[in-house]
Design a protein around this motif. Structure first.
Motif, PDB file in Angstrom:
ATOM      1  N   LEU A  78       0.816  -1.280  -0.082  1.00  0.00           N
ATOM      2  CA  LEU A  78      -0.014   0.072  -0.005  1.00  0.00           C
ATOM      3  C   LEU A  78       0.717   1.393  -0.056  1.00  0.00           C
ATOM      4  O   LEU A  78       0.513   2.243   0.478  1.00  0.00           O
ATOM      5  CB  LEU A  78      -0.766   0.035   1.188  1.00  0.00           C
ATOM      6  CG  LEU A  78      -1.936  -1.024   1.316  1.00  0.00           C
ATOM      7  CD1 LEU A  78      -2.853  -1.180   2.707  1.00  0.00           C
ATOM      8  CD2 LEU A  78      -3.040  -0.908   0.434  1.00  0.00           C
ATOM      9  N   ASN A 268      -4.534   7.827  -0.954  1.00  0.00           N
ATOM     10  CA  ASN A 268      -5.584   7.460  -1.777  1.00  0.00           C
ATOM     11  C   ASN A 268      -4.760   7.139  -3.250  1.00  0.00           C
ATOM     12  O   ASN A 268      -5.508   6.269  -3.883  1.00  0.00           O
ATOM     13  CB  ASN A 268      -6.449   8.773  -1.986  1.00  0.00           C
ATOM     14  CG  ASN A 268      -7.261   9.145  -0.832  1.00  0.00           C
ATOM     15  OD1 ASN A 268      -7.680   7.994  -0.065  1.00  0.00           O
ATOM     16  ND2 ASN A 268      -7.320  10.087  -0.244  1.00  0.00           N
ATOM     17  N   PHE A 271      -4.053   3.542  -2.973  1.00  0.00           N
ATOM     18  CA  PHE A 271      -5.263   2.607  -3.255  1.00  0.00           C
ATOM     19  C   PHE A 271      -5.808   2.615  -4.644  1.00  0.00           C
ATOM     20  O   PHE A 271      -6.142   1.723  -5.227  1.00  0.00           O
ATOM     21  CB  PHE A 271      -6.495   3.225  -2.409  1.00  0.00           C
ATOM     22  CG  PHE A 271      -6.230   2.654  -0.882  1.00  0.00           C
ATOM     23  CD1 PHE A 271      -6.149   1.370  -0.560  1.00  0.00           C
ATOM     24  CD2 PHE A 271      -6.144   3.627   0.213  1.00  0.00           C
ATOM     25  CE1 PHE A 271      -6.022   0.900   0.531  1.00  0.00           C
ATOM     26  CE2 PHE A 271      -5.971   2.975   1.610  1.00  0.00           C
ATOM     27  CZ  PHE A 271      -5.972   1.646   1.814  1.00  0.00           C
ATOM     28  N   LEU A 274      -3.625   0.249  -6.542  1.00  0.00           N
ATOM     29  CA  LEU A 274      -4.105  -0.915  -6.150  1.00  0.00           C
ATOM     30  C   LEU A 274      -5.445  -1.422  -6.979  1.00  0.00           C
ATOM     31  O   LEU A 274      -5.403  -2.519  -7.313  1.00  0.00           O
ATOM     32  CB  LEU A 274      -4.049  -1.237  -4.701  1.00  0.00           C
ATOM     33  CG  LEU A 274      -4.374  -2.726  -4.134  1.00  0.00           C
ATOM     34  CD1 LEU A 274      -3.244  -3.523  -4.432  1.00  0.00           C
ATOM     35  CD2 LEU A 274      -4.631  -2.591  -2.811  1.00  0.00           C
ATOM     36  N   PHE A 275      -6.142  -0.621  -6.801  1.00  0.00           N
ATOM     37  CA  PHE A 275      -7.502  -0.844  -7.662  1.00  0.00           C
ATOM     38  C   PHE A 275      -7.290  -1.225  -9.024  1.00  0.00           C
ATOM     39  O   PHE A 275      -7.991  -2.447  -9.574  1.00  0.00           O
ATOM     40  CB  PHE A 275      -8.560   0.312  -7.600  1.00  0.00           C
ATOM     41  CG  PHE A 275      -9.237   0.454  -6.152  1.00  0.00           C
ATOM     42  CD1 PHE A 275      -9.662  -0.526  -5.705  1.00  0.00           C
ATOM     43  CD2 PHE A 275      -9.718   1.657  -5.808  1.00  0.00           C
ATOM     44  CE1 PHE A 275     -10.486  -0.350  -4.380  1.00  0.00           C
ATOM     45  CE2 PHE A 275     -10.337   1.821  -4.523  1.00  0.00           C
ATOM     46  CZ  PHE A 275     -10.677   0.751  -3.895  1.00  0.00           C
TER      47      PHE A 275
ATOM     48  N   MET B 131     -10.292  -6.461  -0.933  1.00  0.00           N
ATOM     49  CA  MET B 131     -10.725  -5.425  -1.955  1.00  0.00           C
ATOM     50  C   MET B 131     -11.987  -5.100  -1.807  1.00  0.00           C
ATOM     51  O   MET B 131     -12.543  -3.813  -2.165  1.00  0.00           O
ATOM     52  CB  MET B 131     -10.166  -5.937  -3.281  1.00  0.00           C
ATOM     53  CG  MET B 131      -8.947  -5.818  -3.651  1.00  0.00           C
ATOM     54  SD  MET B 131      -8.092  -4.286  -3.418  1.00  0.00           S
ATOM     55  CE  MET B 131      -8.910  -3.327  -4.561  1.00  0.00           C
ATOM     56  N   ILE B 134     -12.762  -2.941   0.877  1.00  0.00           N
ATOM     57  CA  ILE B 134     -12.509  -1.461   0.179  1.00  0.00           C
ATOM     58  C   ILE B 134     -13.330  -0.756  -0.622  1.00  0.00           C
ATOM     59  O   ILE B 134     -13.983   0.512  -0.408  1.00  0.00           O
ATOM     60  CB  ILE B 134     -11.158  -1.276  -0.448  1.00  0.00           C
ATOM     61  CG1 ILE B 134      -9.729  -1.820   0.573  1.00  0.00           C
ATOM     62  CG2 ILE B 134     -10.683   0.225  -0.836  1.00  0.00           C
ATOM     63  CD1 ILE B 134      -8.459  -1.585  -0.236  1.00  0.00           C
ATOM     64  N   TYR B 138     -15.392   2.831   0.179  1.00  0.00           N
ATOM     65  CA  TYR B 138     -16.154   3.839  -0.482  1.00  0.00           C
ATOM     66  C   TYR B 138     -17.514   4.136  -0.644  1.00  0.00           C
ATOM     67  O   TYR B 138     -17.988   5.139  -0.501  1.00  0.00           O
ATOM     68  CB  TYR B 138     -15.517   3.337  -1.994  1.00  0.00           C
ATOM     69  CG  TYR B 138     -14.010   3.885  -2.281  1.00  0.00           C
ATOM     70  CD1 TYR B 138     -13.722   5.044  -2.887  1.00  0.00           C
ATOM     71  CD2 TYR B 138     -13.023   3.354  -1.867  1.00  0.00           C
ATOM     72  CE1 TYR B 138     -12.639   5.359  -3.186  1.00  0.00           C
ATOM     73  CE2 TYR B 138     -11.587   3.660  -2.035  1.00  0.00           C
ATOM     74  CZ  TYR B 138     -11.433   4.727  -2.755  1.00  0.00           C
ATOM     75  OH  TYR B 138     -10.310   5.241  -3.114  1.00  0.00           O
TER      76      TYR B 138
END
Lengths: 359, 330, 261
Positions: A78, A268, A271, A274-275, B131, B134, B138
């Motif tokens: 991360l 952020n 993340f 990572l997404f 995930m 996560i 959101y």
């Protein structure tokens, strides 16, 4: 029956180990390259190049870096934002300390510096695994950003804390950074670098080191028993991955935003990248770019969608709704295809091989 | 509870360091003000803040134990529950009714999460579930703020927020922090009793050990998950009330979750006592470092100190303080 | 019976004791392994057979005793060093790299011999490619030998159990080891698969002269294949000798059939 390998016979191991073994794949890639290098610069507006293509390519590169670490070597991180920041600040320090340096060298060198930092933060990975490691990488994220904020040396003691990238050029005359660089020049510069680095990544993952990474990912203890040294293999993954993230950070600061600020690389960002990797597909080079495309385009779509329907919603409500939709889409994607867009692409190709027959 | 000898020594050593380093810093540097009453004031303030970290960490541990899901959404649940509570209160509900209603909403949320997220993803790899949480984060952040707005809200539950002097008038402690710590303590003890002595608690521990085996002896997995997520929701609400009335209900509450992460790796993902001890060590260590070390290196180290502390810990004890040792077999 | 080519002692286990906490897994075990022989370790479940292999290839560090390998007393070593010394193994519960193809799995077995550095691999064309092709050729020979051509490019996670066992053997073979440790290579197989696997083991021993240490529960297979057999029971060494000697040893018979107390 158009897309298939039947009838293509390989008479050497060399041909069998080529990156693209199927003729149609080769055509596709060359077509894509021609489109990216020739057609896009000709037809795209400035808006498209600067707000879509540049972030797409640069974040795709960062996602590729993270995918090497997480998707290939199995080390969840991360800390991507921190490493991108390192690349950006390294590039800024190099460019201001040695103004005569070529931009390509500046960017690659900042990648190497980031590699060093990555190796440092990769050392605990020998003992820490999985989610423990993921949380530990947050330490690098927060520490690095704090460091760049706190010490004036990194910003050359600029009073505002925001510093802009100095104008630099390639081939002695074509400006690629600074306010006077044209979007097309920036785009082509980034594209070239991204294509070359993608090729390098592909080479790495099909060589011995790539197999060692995947071995460590799939079963670390067995990998060690067959003679793969754990520490150096993991550190190499951290080094290569950080190199990519560093280059991406430098490109982001110098060619995309034009300014170097730690805020652009906060947690952020980690993340977000990572997404991209997960949505695109873990352990797939193409997946990194598919994921980047998806994550870059989605907010643009979401922001503009209400206008297309003639709705007028307050800006901050839109951003909240964007959050919601984003969350739902992530979950939806994970449920539909946990292995990401790259897997969908593969399935499509397998279907195509059999077409028009069902199986 | 059985404590390993190593763990005992580690805790002892951390305590010693927490005293020795500030003292040494005070002796060696002119920039650092060090006096024993002041030291204790900072340490106690840190410990009390640590209790709040523990509270968030506890929610993580419950879910991780029962389902192996690393629930990143715990912080979002804190924010969402606090937002809902304040929102309902603003609609004119009395506080007790608002709390009850929020509890019901958290239970509903747990049910929906089990039905719509966990069940379709059952048997997926851990990273996929991580995930997904996560994604839940959101969604909850966006949904809560769409529903209730994003301006900072004041949550008043009637506790005084006045500092008071204790220990012969030498040490200043916030009354509110004391009450919060007390409530958190009661919550922790009752949860421990719940899991130790009730039927549901036993089933939950069985699921935590091996959910296939639990399923085969007839423990309904999906009910257990709903219960665990509901309990985690309750814990989140308590944390939300505490943090919310201290800092105001705002988006930054969601970020507190991130602070609970180092607490978790310190204490071990699967250990309730670990979450408590970890929270205390991180809370106190962080405050002490901020006051007695930070001035020497530029200040503002609260951002990363907890993580670095946890990282340093992990290198010596990769499974955390109370985590189960991972034995590798081939 | 064909002519056996058995040489000098290549590895000697001397007085090995291993404990995990209070549990004694191996108790004063001593035996030797000769160059080119098939040496079996047998015993009931929990006898410490797999632990013995883990001691031999350096995964476990025994509290007492020494291992003398190729005439040298072995110091405590890191796990990954065993492969460099020429010890390869397969695992009781298959330990393949599930996300990789058969080909890639077997290629990892040759990691010790890959010499090109990171930069050369990044550029690929040139030294790295030459090396890849050279090792690919060897790996293809192994694939032919084990008759797994058809699954060359299949991710091993999708293969049936018996095939996975074969790929794992291929990975170990690819390292061209001095000693090959096989931990229950035939567990869970049907008669036909066992026959195939036995043939591979004999061929490896015969053609490449590889020393083999075999753990196996099927007594028929063990007695047919082995030159010498060590018997363990709850970490204690019961017997050591030729299959015939072991078969007639009273302690062994008691351990396997149980004794009336």
């Amino acid at each position: 029956m158009i897309y298939r390998e039947a009838g293509e016979f390989k008479s050497s191991y060399q041909a069998d180990q080529a990156i693209l073994t199927i003729r149609q794949d080769r055509w596709f890639i060359w077509g894509l390259m021609a489109f990216a290098f020739l057609v896009i610069p000709a037809i795209s507006s400035e808006y498209w190049l600067t707000t879509i293509m540049l972030p797409f390519l640069i974040l795709g590169l960062a996602a590729l870096g993270l995918n090497i670490l997480t998707g290939y070597a199995g080390q969840l991180s991360l800390g991507t934002g921190g490493f991108m920041a390192t690349g950006a600040f390294a590039a800024y320090k190099l460019a201001t300390a040695f103004p005569e340096l070529n931009i390509v060298i500046v960017i690659l060198a900042s990648g190497l510096i980031t590699s060093g930092v990555g190796i440092l933060f990769g050392v605990p990975s020998l003992r820490i695994k999985g989610f423990y490691l993921a949380v530990a990488t947050l330490a690098s994220q927060f520490f690095l950003i704090w460091m760049f904020n706190k010490f004036g040396w990194f910003t050359n003691y600029s009073a505002s804390g925001v510093i802009s990238a100095p104008p630099m050029s390639v081939f002695n005359e074509i400006l690629v950074t600074g306010p006077h660089a044209t979007p097309v020049a920036k785009y082509l510069f980034v594209l070239t670098l991204v294509v070359l680095l993608t090729l390098v990544a592909k080479n790495l993952v099909r060589s011995n080191i790539g197999r060692e990474w995947m071995a460590v990912r799939d079963m670390d203890i067995a990998a060690e028993i067959i003679g793969i040294p754990m520490l150096s293999t993991k550190l190499k993954a951290f080094a290569v991955s950080s190199f990519y993230c560093g280059v991406a950070g430098a490109l982001w600061a110098f060619l995309h935003t034009g300014s170097v600020e730690p805020l652009a690389f906060d947690v952020n960002r980690s993340f977000q990248v990572l997404f991209m990797v997960i949505i695109g597909g873990l352990g797939s080079i193409m997946g990194a770019f598919l994921g980047a495309g998806f994550i870059v385009l989605l907010p643009i779509l979401l922001t503009n969608a209400p206008h297309w329907f003639g709705l007028n919603i307050a800006v901050d409500t839109i951003s909240h709704i964007e959050f919601m939709v984003f969350g739902i889409l992530i979950i939806f994607f994970l449920i539909v295809e946990p292995h990401g867009l790259a897997r969908l692409w593969q399935i499509t190709k397998e279907k195509l091989r059999l077409w028009p027959f069902p199986y | 509870m059985h404590i390993e000898r190593d763990v005992f020594y580690i805790i002892l050593a951390s305590l010693a360091l927490m005293v020795a380093i500030p003292w040494a810093a005070g002796m060696l540097s002119e920039d650092i003000f060090f006096e024993w009453p002041f030291f204790f004031e900072v340490a106690i303030g840190g410990l009390l803040a640590g209790v709040m970290y523990s509270l968030v960490a506890l929610g993580f541990v419950l879910i991780f134990k029962a389902s192996g899901v690393f629930n990143f959404a715990q912080g979002a649940m804190v924010l969402f529950s606090a937002l809902t509570l304040v929102g309902l209160q603003e609609k004119g509900l009395p506080i007790w009714l608002a709390i009850l209603a929020t509890l019901a909403i958290m239970a509903l949320l747990a049910y929906l999460i089990e039905r719509l997220v966990l069940r379709p993803l059952v048997n997926q790899e851990h990273i996929i579930l991580f995930m997904a949480t996560i994604g839940i984060t959101y969604f909850l952040d966006g949904f809560g703020q769409t529903l209730w707005g994003s301006e900072v809200k004041i949550l008043d539950i009637g506790f005084s927020n006045q500092p008071g002097f204790y220990f012969g008038g030498k040490i200043l402690i916030n009354d509110f922090d004391l009450i919060a710590a007390l409530i958190a303590g009661v919550l922790v003890v009752s949860l421990a009793l719940f899991f130790q002595y009730t039927r549901i608690g036993r089933a939950l521990r069985a699921v935590a050990d091996d959910n296939q085996a639990a399923l085969s002896v007839g423990i309904p997995l999906k009910h257990i998950w709903v219960i665990v997520w509901t309990v985690a929701g309750v814990v989140a609400l308590v944390a939300g009330i505490m943090w919310g009335s201290k800092l105001g209900v705002q988006f930054s509450l969601a970020l507190i979750a991130l602070k609970a992460l180092p607490v978790l790796i310190l204490g071990g993902f699967t250990s309730v006592p670990g979450a408590i001890v970890g929270g205390l060590i991180i809370g106190a260590g962080e405050k002490l470092a901020e006051v007695f070390i930070a001035p020497l290196i530029g200040g503002g180290i609260e951002d990363w100190f907890a993580y670095m502390l946890a990282l340093a810990f992990l290198v010596f004890r990769p499974q955390g303080l109370f985590g189960e040792k991972i034995i590798e077999r081939v | 019976m064909f002519q056996r080519n058995i040489g000098d002692v290549i590895l000697e286990v001397q007085g090995i004791s291993l404990s995990f906490g209070a549990m004694r897994v191996l108790n004063n075990i001593s035996f030797d392994i000769r160059q080119g022989e098939i040496r079996s370790i047998i015993g009931p479940n929990g006898a410490g057979k797999s632990s013995m292999l883990n001691v031999i290839n350096g995964v476990y560090h025994p509290q007492e005793g020494t291992i003398i390998f190729q005439g040298e007393r072995r110091a405590e070593m890191k796990v990954h060093e065993a492969a460099a010394q020429g010890i390869a193994r397969t695992f009781q519960n298959i330990a393949l790299f599930k996300g990789m193809s058969t080909l890639d799995n077997i290629m990892t077995g040759r990691n010790q011999m890959m010499k090109s550095n990171l930069l050369q691999q990044a550029i690929y064309w040139g030294k790295a490619q030459k090396e890849e092709l050279k090792h690919r050729k060897v790996v293809e020979e192994i694939i032919d030998f084990l008759e797994i051509q058809a699954i060359r490019k299949t991710p091993v996670g999708r293969l049936p159990y018996g095939m996975q066992k074969r790929v794992e053997l291929g990975r170990a073979l690819a390292a061209e080891p001095e000693i090959l440790l096989l931990d229950e290579p035939m567990a869970g197989m049907n008669v036909e698969e066992k026959e195939d696997m036995s043939r591979f083991v004999l061929d490896i021993n015969d053609e490449f002269g590889t020393t083999i240490v075999l753990i196996e529960h099927d007594m028929g297979v063990v007695m047919d294949l082995s030159d010498r057999v060590v018997v363990l029971d709850y970490g204690v060494q019961l017997a050591d000798g030729s299959p015939d000697e072991v078969r007639n040893n009273q302690a062994v018979i008691d351990a396997y059939l149980g004794v009336a107390h």
